[in-house]
Design an enzyme around this catalytic site. Structure first.
Site, PDB file in Angstrom:
ATOM      1  N   LYS A   1       0.814  -1.117   0.058  1.00 47.64           N
ATOM      2  CA  LYS A   1       0.011  -0.045  -0.063  1.00 47.64           C
ATOM      3  C   LYS A   1       0.927   1.297  -0.071  1.00 47.64           C
ATOM      4  CE  LYS A   1      -3.772  -2.141   2.414  1.00 47.64           C
ATOM      5  NZ  LYS A   1      -4.852  -1.938   3.516  1.00 47.64           N
TER       6      LYS A   1
ATOM      7  N   TYR B   1     -12.267  -2.133  -4.440  1.00 51.41           N
ATOM      8  CA  TYR B   1     -13.185  -2.145  -2.919  1.00 51.41           C
ATOM      9  C   TYR B   1     -14.413  -2.178  -2.816  1.00 51.41           C
ATOM     10  CZ  TYR B   1      -8.092  -2.273  -1.046  1.00 51.41           C
ATOM     11  OH  TYR B   1      -7.053  -2.512  -0.943  1.00 51.41           O
TER      12      TYR B   1
ATOM     13  N   ASN C   1      -1.877   0.184   6.785  1.00 50.84           N
ATOM     14  CA  ASN C   1      -1.145  -0.965   7.294  1.00 50.84           C
ATOM     15  C   ASN C   1      -0.484  -1.881   6.536  1.00 50.84           C
ATOM     16  OD1 ASN C   1      -3.051  -2.171   5.858  1.00 50.84           O
ATOM     17  ND2 ASN C   1      -4.397  -3.263   7.624  1.00 50.84           N
TER      18      ASN C   1
ATOM     19  N   HIS D   1      -2.147  -5.488   1.579  1.00 49.78           N
ATOM     20  CA  HIS D   1      -3.656  -6.397   1.491  1.00 49.78           C
ATOM     21  C   HIS D   1      -3.301  -7.523   0.814  1.00 49.78           C
ATOM     22  CE1 HIS D   1      -7.429  -6.829  -0.357  1.00 49.78           C
ATOM     23  NE2 HIS D   1      -6.774  -7.409  -1.311  1.00 49.78           N
TER      24      HIS D   1
ATOM     25  N   GLU E   1      -9.317 -10.971  -7.651  1.00 47.03           N
ATOM     26  CA  GLU E   1      -8.303  -9.835  -7.394  1.00 47.03           C
ATOM     27  C   GLU E   1      -6.952  -9.869  -8.394  1.00 47.03           C
ATOM     28  OE1 GLU E   1      -9.351  -8.529  -2.952  1.00 47.03           O
ATOM     29  OE2 GLU E   1      -7.511  -9.952  -3.268  1.00 47.03           O
TER      30      GLU E   1
END
Length: 140
Positions: A11, A51, A114, A117, A128
């Site tokens: 990320k 998302y 964080n 993913h 995905e």
């Protein structure tokens, strides 16, 4: 044990800090192979589509804004039980609850930023991966 593929995204908080190599080392040390990789800047439309499963959740707009705030590294990881192994290496979504030595415990800034993913099931992984890669992009 089955050889699987899973999607991993490094990320914006991690690419900003230039720690993609450290994160990839964790995957490789765990026995996962990076069989496809692409650094890109997601558009708002792409992040919204990726998302979409979270569209009704209160954090959706913040998630889209965060994921478009800087470059990401999308990659396909391959290995025995790759989905479960990737999730173990990543640690809990909330870094304050992640086990020591996991990516999120060591690198995440907070529950949103964080650092990584990962797909949560074989079905999700297939969808995905297709979002970011064609079959010709994946080489093992």
């Amino acid at each position: 044990m089955a050889v699987e593929r899973t999607l991993s995204i490094i990320k914006p908080d991690a690419t900003e800090r230039n720690i993609t190599g450290k994160i990839n080392q964790r995957f490789e040390d765990a026995g996962l192979r990076i069989v496809a990789q692409r650094r890109l800047q997601l558009t708002t439309e792409q992040a919204q589509a990726f998302y979409a499963v979270h569209k009704e959740r209160p954090f959706y707009n913040d998630l889209v804004a965060f994921m478009t705030s800087g470059p990401v590294v999308a990659q396909v990881l391959e290995g025995e039980n790759a989905i479960e192994k990737n999730r173990e290496v990543m640690g809990a979504t909330d870094p304050s609850k992640a086990d020591q030595g996991t990516i999120r415990a060591d690198f995440a800034k907070n529950i949103e930023a964080n650092s990584v993913h990962g797909s949560d099931s074989p079905e999700t992984a297939r969808e995905e991966i297709k979002f970011f890669f064609s079959n010709i992009d994946i080489v093992g």
